[in-house]
Scaffold this active site. Structure first.
Site, mmCIF file in Angstrom:
data_model
loop_
_atom_site.group_PDB
_atom_site.id
_atom_site.type_symbol
_atom_site.label_atom_id
_atom_site.label_comp_id
_atom_site.label_asym_id
_atom_site.label_seq_id
_atom_site.Cartn_x
_atom_site.Cartn_y
_atom_site.Cartn_z
ATOM 1 N N GLY A 1 31.250 34.302 38.314
ATOM 2 C CA GLY A 1 32.270 33.280 38.574
ATOM 3 C C GLY A 1 31.926 32.495 39.829
ATOM 4 N NE ARG B 1 25.686 44.774 24.818
ATOM 5 C CZ ARG B 1 26.820 44.187 24.462
ATOM 6 N NH1 ARG B 1 27.400 43.289 25.245
ATOM 7 N NH2 ARG B 1 27.401 44.501 23.308
ATOM 8 C CG ASP C 1 31.406 43.352 39.666
ATOM 9 O OD1 ASP C 1 31.494 42.098 39.607
ATOM 10 O OD2 ASP C 1 32.055 44.099 38.912
ATOM 11 C CB THR D 1 33.621 38.209 44.286
ATOM 12 O OG1 THR D 1 34.884 38.289 43.633
ATOM 13 C CG2 THR D 1 33.513 39.380 45.227
ATOM 14 C CG ASP E 1 38.514 39.053 42.041
ATOM 15 O OD1 ASP E 1 39.219 38.043 42.198
ATOM 16 O OD2 ASP E 1 38.216 39.516 40.925
ATOM 17 C CG ASP F 1 35.872 42.812 42.985
ATOM 18 O OD1 ASP F 1 34.904 42.160 43.413
ATOM 19 O OD2 ASP F 1 36.272 42.732 41.804
ATOM 20 N NE ARG G 1 65.335 27.116 39.624
ATOM 21 C CZ ARG G 1 64.934 25.888 39.331
ATOM 22 N NH1 ARG G 1 63.855 25.390 39.902
ATOM 23 N NH2 ARG G 1 65.600 25.164 38.474
ATOM 24 N NE ARG H 1 37.873 40.189 36.145
ATOM 25 C CZ ARG H 1 36.788 39.707 35.565
ATOM 26 N NH1 ARG H 1 36.512 40.040 34.325
ATOM 27 N NH2 ARG H 1 35.975 38.892 36.203
#
Ligand SMILES: Nc1ncnc2c1ncn2[C@@H]1O[C@H](COP(=O)(O)OP(=O)(O)O)[C@@H](O)[C@H]1O
Ligand SMILES: O=P(O)(O)OC[C@H]1O[C@](O)(COP(=O)(O)O)[C@@H](O)[C@@H]1O
Ligand SMILES: [Mg+2]
Length: 362
Positions: free
Chosen positions: A13, A81, A117, A139, A141, A143, A176, A185
């Site tokens: 990403g 792959r 990763d 990243t 994230d 992570d 509200r 994620r």
């Protein structure tokens, strides 16, 4: 071994700061070491398909503040792959030999892989096959193991915080509950940090399965205390106790096929149904990955880029520059992929959030 030519690619990403890394790598490689630099296009896809361009000094002028990556990226092109579509049928092929061929044909002495990763898993396999690989950790994230921070994270937190600030004023005006869904994620770093910075009343992260009844009780208590609006920050990977992820779609070519999104709607609906509090939902999504990097990320990306060139020149292959405290240190790529860096349940920021009166769903 004296290196003369290096390759660089960005994979996985995108995030703000990748161009700042490319900027730093090209400048240092040329100015300090007189190296030739080539950039592979669209991550490992460009190596499989033999697509690259030479990167001259002038090619990187002015790219530091640009979001995204001038080289393009792919989060599906795993050479080991490799997804191939034939007659609308998908199958996977091992195209790793093509990458090795491209590496040899281009005559590069080292390959700098900017990624998270997934990219590091691939980079490590090529390192084990004998390629001179250096990683650069990215990243939003945050992570990735082995480094205190990745670039892109600070920019994402800044965007999310600004969004929460903006949502605050409309929440306040309309009395509200507003549920804001941020990325993350399996790790709740963006939700936790933007939630604290934006003064979220409830922060829900993947690491702490949440109690929906508890969330509703908390919001009702706020109303009883005269607080007529509430801000709920939820990571896309947050789950109710005993519940599952909310999956938006599946990307069949991906290693991790699920794309999350929509937990905020579930939370919003439940709040409205159980408490009667009028609720609105906002999903920030890819907004958090786009646009200009913060000054912090530009500096971190520049430090990582410069250090990656240094590691390549020193022949420290299989390593990536990591931020440990204030220092940049070489770290084995293997270390980064050993496990995902999620928010530890004893992390001091969780205590800080609780001390601000924030409910974390447990
Ligand atoms: N555990 C893994 N092992 C091998 N390949 C992986 C793994 N996770 C992801 N990949 C592959 O790595 C690529 C990039 O992964 P992704 O998670 O999208 O990006 P990032 O590098 O940002 O983590 C994709 O092609 C994906 O199929
Ligand atoms: O761009 P896509 O394929 O929708 O992926 C979305 C995912 O990518 C991320 O933005 C970043 O993940 P990576 O660091 O693994 O690239 C996640 O927060 C999000 O779940
Ligand atoms: Mg990843």
């Amino acid at each position: 071994m004296q290196i003369k030519k290096i390759g660089i690619l960005s994979a996985g990403g995108d995030c703000p700061g990748i161009n700042a890394v490319i900027h730093a790598v090209v400048k240092k490689a040329i100015l300090d070491h007189n190296l030739e630099v080539i950039g592979f296009l669209d991550g490992f896809q460009g190596m499989v398909e033999k697509r690259w361009r030479k990167l001259e000094y002038n090619d990187v002028s002015g790219i530091m503040p640009l979001g995204g990556t001038i080289l393009g990226t792919s989060n599906k092109a795993n050479p080991f792959r490799y997804p191939v579509w034939e007659n609308k049928e998908l199958h996977f092929e091992d195209r790793s030999e093509q990458v090795i061929e491209t590496y040899q044909e281009t005559g590069i002495d080292a390959l700098i892989c900017i990624g998270g990763d997934g990219t590091f898993h691939i980079a490590q396999r090529f390192f084990e096959k004998g390629l001179n690989v250096i990683g650069v950790p990215k990243t939003i994230d945050n992570d990735l193991n082995g480094t205190d921070l990745t670039f892109g994270f600070d920019s994402a937190v800044s965007v999310a915080t600004e969004a929460i600030d903006r949502i605050h004023t409309t929440a306040q005006s309309h009395h509200r509950a507003m549920v804001i869904e941020v990325m993350g994620r399996y790790a709740g770093w963006i939700a936790l940090e933007s939630g604290i910075a934006g003064g979220g009343d409830v922060i829900l992260i993947p690491e702490i399965p949440f109690d929906m009844e508890g969330v509703c009780r908390f919001l009702q208590k706020r109303i009883a205390a005269g607080k007529r609006f509430s801000i709920v920050v939820v990571a896309e990977g947050a789950r109710p106790k005993g519940g599952d992820y909310v999956i938006q779609k599946k990307v069949v070519e991906s290693h991790d096929q699920i794309r999350l999104g929509g937990i905020s709607y579930l939370v919003g609906q439940e709040i409205e149904a159980r408490t009667g509090i009028e609720t609105r939902v906002v999903i920030l999504g890819h907004l958090q990955r786009g646009g200009s990097p913060t000054a912090f990320d530009r500096i971190l990306a520049t430090r990582f880029g410069a250090e990656a060139v240094k590691l390549a020149v020193q022949g420290k292959f299989g390593y990536f520059p990591a931020l440990i405290g204030q220092e940049i240190q070489p770290m084995p790529i293997k270390e980064a992929i050993a496990s995902l860096k999620t928010v530890p349940l004893d992390h001091p920021l969780l205590d800080v959030a609780r001390s601000m009166g924030t409910y974390l769903g447990d």
